[in-house]
Design an enzyme around this catalytic site. Structure first.
Site, PDB file in Angstrom:
ATOM      1  N   LYS A 184     101.264  69.233  70.555  1.00 31.86           N
ATOM      2  CA  LYS A 184     102.511  69.248  71.240  1.00 31.86           C
ATOM      3  C   LYS A 184     102.359  69.900  72.768  1.00 31.86           C
ATOM      4  O   LYS A 184     101.385  70.503  72.930  1.00 31.86           O
ATOM      5  CB  LYS A 184     103.659  69.637  70.591  1.00 31.86           C
TER       6      LYS A 184
HETATM    7  C1  LIG Z   1     105.151  65.853  65.682  1.00 31.17           C
HETATM    8  C2  LIG Z   1     106.538  64.912  65.738  1.00 31.17           C
HETATM    9  C3  LIG Z   1     107.455  65.383  64.687  1.00 31.17           C
HETATM   10  C4  LIG Z   1     107.267  66.405  63.659  1.00 31.17           C
HETATM   11  O1  LIG Z   1     107.027  67.648  64.176  1.00 31.17           O
HETATM   12  P1  LIG Z   1     106.461  68.956  63.273  1.00 31.17           P
HETATM   13  O2  LIG Z   1     106.688  70.181  64.188  1.00 31.17           O
HETATM   14  O3  LIG Z   1     105.017  68.557  63.129  1.00 31.17           O
HETATM   15  O4  LIG Z   1     107.256  68.968  62.095  1.00 31.17           O
HETATM   16  C5  LIG Z   1     108.379  64.671  64.590  1.00 31.17           C
HETATM   17  N1  LIG Z   1     108.669  63.708  65.468  1.00 31.17           N
HETATM   18  C6  LIG Z   1     107.939  63.252  66.525  1.00 31.17           C
HETATM   19  C7  LIG Z   1     108.205  61.989  67.296  1.00 31.17           C
HETATM   20  C8  LIG Z   1     106.819  63.827  66.458  1.00 31.17           C
HETATM   21  O5  LIG Z   1     105.696  63.568  67.351  1.00 31.17           O
END
Ligand SMILES: *Cc1c(COP(=O)(O)O)cnc(C)c1O
Length: 386
Positions: A184
């Protein structure tokens, strides 16, 4: 041409982060402690949030927020098919039914003009996703929510540092969940954060993220001291570690710089790929926003490209370039088809995106030379001269 593998995403870890993690390890305090406290304070300040609570993941945050909404059987939550499956999984886990609304072909975000038609007497919440960091039209969503008395949970996994009409996401509205997964915009290893303007949601998270333990409840009722606690609910184990917060504290300090570098590279892609008939490039909404450029994801048009998206990804890999698929539309997964009767043909825009979208390499430390290699390889695959 370089033979080194170029990933589509890579976190930037500076020396200050490594030193902070080392200091954390040497401190003897690894689990939730002072660094988590500091990370939460820093996030609250950066986001201008009423409350910011960190957890083991964004998924844990989505799960707890939705659980706090206390759904009854048959309750519905409106969301988008173009998202990571955690968005829908957490709705189901909280006992509600995910109701999908097709997306806008230009921004890949939920089409706000189609939401009202999907609202029924069972609808309890809207859960939009700020896809790639581009905020959905929140004025429209919050107006609908107000009219129909609905909760709003913004899946802001891509949107730490995104702005909507001059306001940072997390500083207004109902509730938001951010992700710090290594792919991210910023990371804490694994991790997530919930911001909310609802004290009840914040209180629920506080108790549920650590075994349902409420230290205050005991202290209100007893004078014995703080080694005692009461358990008020069967909670989970979703607390963030100080080691994770040590990473997150420094990532947050670099976030503006990360976004600046992502923006520069993304705008360079937009410029250099402009006019290629093989591609449909990402588009911005008409209202004022700042995106994080979490991903740079054009569509591959097989009619003009001579390859499908999957063939394109395979050929990029053969040239040692990684790409990502964000995302296959959720209504095409077997669980959602079998359990909720979703099928291909229901959401044409989502299906077009699902079949054609590809994330090209984009991360803060990527060089223009590496980006040129991506573009040259794409030209080779499409049989173009550049
Ligand atoms: C990555 C992601 C999540 C989950 O995030 P985590 O921290 O890995 O649990 C939820 N929604 C979207 C749109 C994502 O891209």
């Amino acid at each position: 041409m370089s033979n080194e593998f170029l990933p589509f995403s890579k976190p930037s870890i500076d020396q200050a982060t490594i030193d902070e993690v080392t200091a954390c390890l040497q401190s003897g305090w690894l689990a939730t402690g002072p660094r988590v406290k500091q990370f939460e304070a820093d996030l609250q300040e950066y986001l201008h949030a009423q409350s910011a609570q960190v957890l083991t993941s964004a998924t844990a945050g989505l799960q707890l927020v939705l659980q706090s909404f206390d759904f009854k059987p048959g309750d519905e939550v409106i969301t988008t098919p173009i998202t990571f499956v955690a968005t829908l999984n957490t709705i189901v886990q909280a006992g509600a039914k995910p109701v999908l609304v097709d997306v806008d072909l230009a921004t890949y975000n939920i089409d706000v003009t189609k939401i009202e038609k999907a609202i029924t007497p069972k609808t309890r919440a809207i859960m939009p996703v700020h896809f790639a960091g581009v905020p959905v039209d929140l004025d429209a969503i919050y107006n609908l929510a107000k009219q129909h008395n609905l909760r709003v949970l913004e899946d802001a996994a891509h949107a730490i540092g995104s702005y909507y009409k001059g306001k940072i996401i997390g500083s207004f509205g109902d509730t938001q969940a951010f992700s710090f997964h290594p792919n991210k915009v910023m990371t804490s290893g694994e991790g997530g954060c919930v911001t909310t303007t609802d004290k009840n949601v914040a209180d629920f998270i506080n108790i549920m993220r650590f075994h349902g333990i409420d230290r205050e409840a005991w202290n209100r009722n007893a004078k014995e001291g703080s080694q005692h606690y009461d358990v008020v609910k069967p909670g989970y184990k979703y607390n963030m570690m100080d080691i994770q917060a040590a990473i997150g504290i420094h990532q947050l300090q670099s976030l503006e710089n990360f976004i600046e570098k992502r923006t520069k590279l993304a705008e360079r892609y937009q410029q250099l790929l402009n006019g290629w008939p093989e591609l449909t490039l990402p588009q911005m909404p008409e209202y004022d926003i700042r995106t994080t450029w979490y991903i740079y994801a054009p569509l591959i048009n097989p009619e003009t490209a001579g390859v499908t998206r999957d063939e394109f990804m395979q050929q990029m890999k053969e040239h040692n370039i990684g790409t990502g698929l964000h995302y296959s539309a959720v209504h095409l997964y077997s669980y959602y088809q079998q359990e909720f009767g979703y099928h291909r043909g229901q959401f044409p825009n989502a299906e077009t995106i699902s079949d054609r979208i590809v994330s090209l390499p984009l991360f803060p430390d990527m060089t223009e030379t590496e980006q040129d290699r991506v573009i040259e390889t794409m030209a080779t695959i499409f049989g173009r001269k550049i």
